[in-house]
Design a protein around this motif. Sequence first.
Motif, PDB file in Angstrom:
ATOM      1  N   CYS A 237       3.125  36.314  44.166  1.00 18.88           N
ATOM      2  CA  CYS A 237       2.694  35.322  43.174  1.00 18.88           C
ATOM      3  C   CYS A 237       1.335  34.735  43.521  1.00 18.88           C
ATOM      4  CB  CYS A 237       3.724  34.196  43.065  1.00 18.88           C
ATOM      5  SG  CYS A 237       5.277  34.711  42.323  1.00 18.88           S
ATOM      6  N   ILE A 425       6.982  32.522  39.094  1.00 21.73           N
ATOM      7  CA  ILE A 425       5.784  32.332  38.279  1.00 21.73           C
ATOM      8  C   ILE A 425       6.056  31.353  37.139  1.00 21.73           C
ATOM      9  CG2 ILE A 425       4.223  33.497  36.672  1.00 21.73           C
ATOM     10  CD1 ILE A 425       4.297  35.916  38.445  1.00 21.73           C
ATOM     11  N   SER A 428       6.333  27.712  38.489  1.00 21.84           N
ATOM     12  CA  SER A 428       5.040  27.176  38.920  1.00 21.84           C
ATOM     13  C   SER A 428       4.155  26.849  37.723  1.00 21.84           C
ATOM     14  CB  SER A 428       4.343  28.167  39.846  1.00 21.84           C
ATOM     15  OG  SER A 428       4.094  29.394  39.180  1.00 21.84           O
ATOM     16  N   VAL A 461       3.023  27.091  43.346  1.00 24.23           N
ATOM     17  CA  VAL A 461       3.781  28.244  43.843  1.00 24.23           C
ATOM     18  C   VAL A 461       4.408  27.922  45.195  1.00 24.23           C
ATOM     19  CG1 VAL A 461       3.581  30.624  44.624  1.00 24.23           C
ATOM     20  CG2 VAL A 461       2.402  29.904  42.545  1.00 24.23           C
ATOM     21  N   THR A 464       7.317  25.572  44.658  1.00 26.01           N
ATOM     22  CA  THR A 464       8.451  26.326  44.106  1.00 26.01           C
ATOM     23  C   THR A 464       9.164  27.105  45.201  1.00 26.01           C
ATOM     24  OG1 THR A 464       7.294  26.505  41.983  1.00 26.01           O
ATOM     25  CG2 THR A 464       9.121  28.027  42.378  1.00 26.01           C
TER      26      THR A 464
END
Length: 1010
Positions: A237, A425, A428, A461, A464
């Motif tokens: 990511c 993804i 985020s 990201v 997360t």
Amino acid sequence: MNSLNRLRSSINRSFISSKTNDSNSDLVGQEGFSILNHHLTANKRFDLSANSQQQFEASLETLNQINNTLSQASTGGTEINGENSGIASNNKKRTLNTIPGVFCPIALSMFAISIFMRMSFVIAHAGVLQTLLQLGLCFLILFCTLLSVCALATNGAIEGGGVYHMISRALGPEFGGAIGLLFFCANIISNGQSVAALVEALVESFGRGSEANIFHETHWWRFLYGTLINMVSLITCLLGSSLFSVAAFFIFILVCSVYLMVVLSFFIVGPHLVLIPKVNSYAYDNQPFLNNKTDFLYGHYTSFSSVTMKENLYGNYTIDYTTGNTMNFATVFGILFSSITGLLAGANMSGELKQPSRSIPSGSISAIVFVFFIFTTETFLIAGTTDRYTLLNNYLFLQDINIWKPFVIIGIIAAVFSACLSGMIGASRILEALSTDEIFGSMLHWVRLGTTRRGNPMAAVFFTFILVELTLLIGSMNKIARIVTIFFLLAYFAVNLSCLALDLASAPNFRPTFKYFSWHTALIGAIGSITMCFIVSAVFASIAIGVLVGLIAMLHLRDFPRASWGSISQALIFHQVRKYLLLLDPRKEHVKFWRPQMLLLVANPRSSMNLIDFINDMKKGGLFILGHVKVNSHCSNDACTSEYPYWISLIDHMKIKAFVDMTAATNIRDGATQLIRLSGLGGLRPNTVILGFYDDTIPEDKLRSRPFFKRHWLIPTRLRNPSLLRLQHQMSRLSDDIESTSNGGRQNSSNTSASLNDNDLQSILQFPVLRQKNEQKLLDVSSYVQIIQDALYLNKSVCLARNFPLLKKDNIEVDKRKVFVDVWPVNFIFPETSKQFDITCLYMLQLATIVSMVKPWKSHAVLRVFLCIDALNDNAFRIQHYLGELLSQLRINAQTRMVSWENVTNVLNNPSVINENAATIPIDQTQTANSTTASPTKEFIDVNDEYIRGINELIRQQCDNTSCLYLYLPRPPRDKSLFPRYIKVLEAISNNLPPVMFVHGVSSVTCTQL
């Protein structure tokens, strides 16, 4: 049309770089037409006529030059802020088409867990019939929700944030922020479930009892494996969404190839035994026929058999060997639904899609139809070839029946890893959108700081990743499943609810280009989502809804400086208010349901704060309008329009329930008449007009010294900027210096900026300064009295308020002592009527009673009614008895006081005769009048000053600890020469008294009948 197309092409060439044009030459539509991403205001007009085309093309050439300059600056490493650079960076982020950006993420997210790992579990417990029923319910909810998503996606330009962006723009920042956070958590937990599913597949395939035997099955070993998988997702990511889109397409091809091999295996592979994995400790521990622990258990793959199909046709709920819990319809549905929650995976990529309004509908619909077909066919293939014992004890039996066993585990790893990437993804991007909109103030400011120049939210990201790690501590995939299902069902409920609300509100601008949506599908989706939410787990559903409502309530208290997209609540309120206003018939009004509808005419709110607050208490759930007249100076701009927001801000700060009505006129009287005639709407129109008193008192600025209590954590970030606060403080000091200079250097300590907070400063600086000493008034006494006459002529009751700057309402509750609200129902101009109650007397009693019914007056104020008698000639006991009986019939709890005033009336030099035709109510009458309008009372006549001073002294003697007075307002004289005398008499009566409300009523307001 040709000129329009040329114009659109010119704008596309201007705002999109040459590189983007070369690679995306087919980009035509809403996202490429940047004008459509903004509101068209009066200052943004686009002339499409042929005469202006040359001028517009010249402007486009200038924009091209600016864009070239911005591109060079961006290449050199300089960070550019502005609208043009934002458009360029936005176009660079949009790199995905329909297949890799929508279709593949949705299909892979739905395939990830269910297609290879959970369909056998569902069929084993629920049977074929209930499996088809559960699939039908799942896809009914998903399909209805998908129609709502398509409607939202085609109703305007879509930015990053996916479903959060759609819901917040539809329902407003409060609902959107709360649901966006809920959907963020749903993606987090779903990502954790995908990681746990991949770990489970690896442990069962390569763990204890397998040929490899390299994976351990204890809890912390599983957590370690999940962490490693999560770290691989993190690295992928961080490299950007473009890499994910490329990987997703090839992973989709791989998973489809694996599934085709599985389908072929059903037809090619013959009957054989299927190994039960050692991970299934429940099966091995409860098998009494095993001779030793090294023996293995086997199930049967029968190939296509009608006997096997009959065996798997009906449900047989038993224990799930991964959790040890007994399954039922709700738990199996929760696990199935949690496995196919990837419906919004494509919408989450809205910020990276080239044409989200086109890609989301086409990609999502094709993906869900494709997945439904795959699941249905797989259900019949599994149920007709594998016995129930195998399905119950080996969820990965597809490996054992495949032509090449490693093929299935490769497909599982690829599909589940793709779901992990999609969830990380998507989560985020939602967090980034929440930060950009400043929904939670500065709490998420660090997310924007951690976003790269190419738009990759690295900080979001990482955050997360941490939350997914915490999710892995819950345990196995099936333990996480119910939580995932609850969160996603609530998210789907919110999506359907937003579309349903938009459709029911009949908003003209809600016209999605997707034509297959209707409020019926949204209603079905909303009811289905919330119903299944409680069926899966009533406890988890209640907790989630409680948290959601709490978030909405918390966000409702704060300001949203960037949230200028409106709220659906306003549209719904307008729709309902309009409907019920049409039902409110003024012809059906009855005195039993009378309410005070107040129109308070305010010259300057700086000096009227106490009066505004008091009238707010006196309205008792009725209409309250603040009216203001701007004297028209023939300016080009309407002063009412520019000043209106400051009045609304004042109402918000004072926390009162009122409307604002402003008008411009050549003089104040004409403007006031306009307000009296036209204020309100339908059956909601003022029945009482309230004015401040006309005297020479210098007005006091109560606005600056009034405390407004605001929670500082709710103040927007822009207001907490230190440099901005310093600038506001300097502006405040400058304003104070100007006012102190105009006051001759005298400044009250309460007028300093120390008593202000940030939210009050703007409103205070906008209102004009108050009238100073020796400054001419804008309204003369003749016009003032004529306004009173106009109101009475229009059948409006009139109140004149004096001395209200002396009202200290806050001290009433703080001191916790009893105060008095006094009513003098006596027309002092005609003392011979003192024992007769007319309409005005009852109106005074009604208003005073209303005040005594609201806080803080209710617990600290005592209502007193004074009646003036002649102690020598009147029977005081009998009069007081009749007065008490009348108050009892009117349900008015008040003390009665008899006051002797023969020494005052003896000095009256204008004796009068009682008007027999006046609409009066004798004190001994047992009922009030049934008529709604009173006959005109006698007009004002002049009386001597000694009598007026005697009246004033009589009232002052009874005003010990009185907080407010209600006095009788005589009808103004017709003779204009008596207007000044009329005001002087009222002024003399109320001199040196507590706050006084002169009242003149024109209609009945109370009755004794049921």
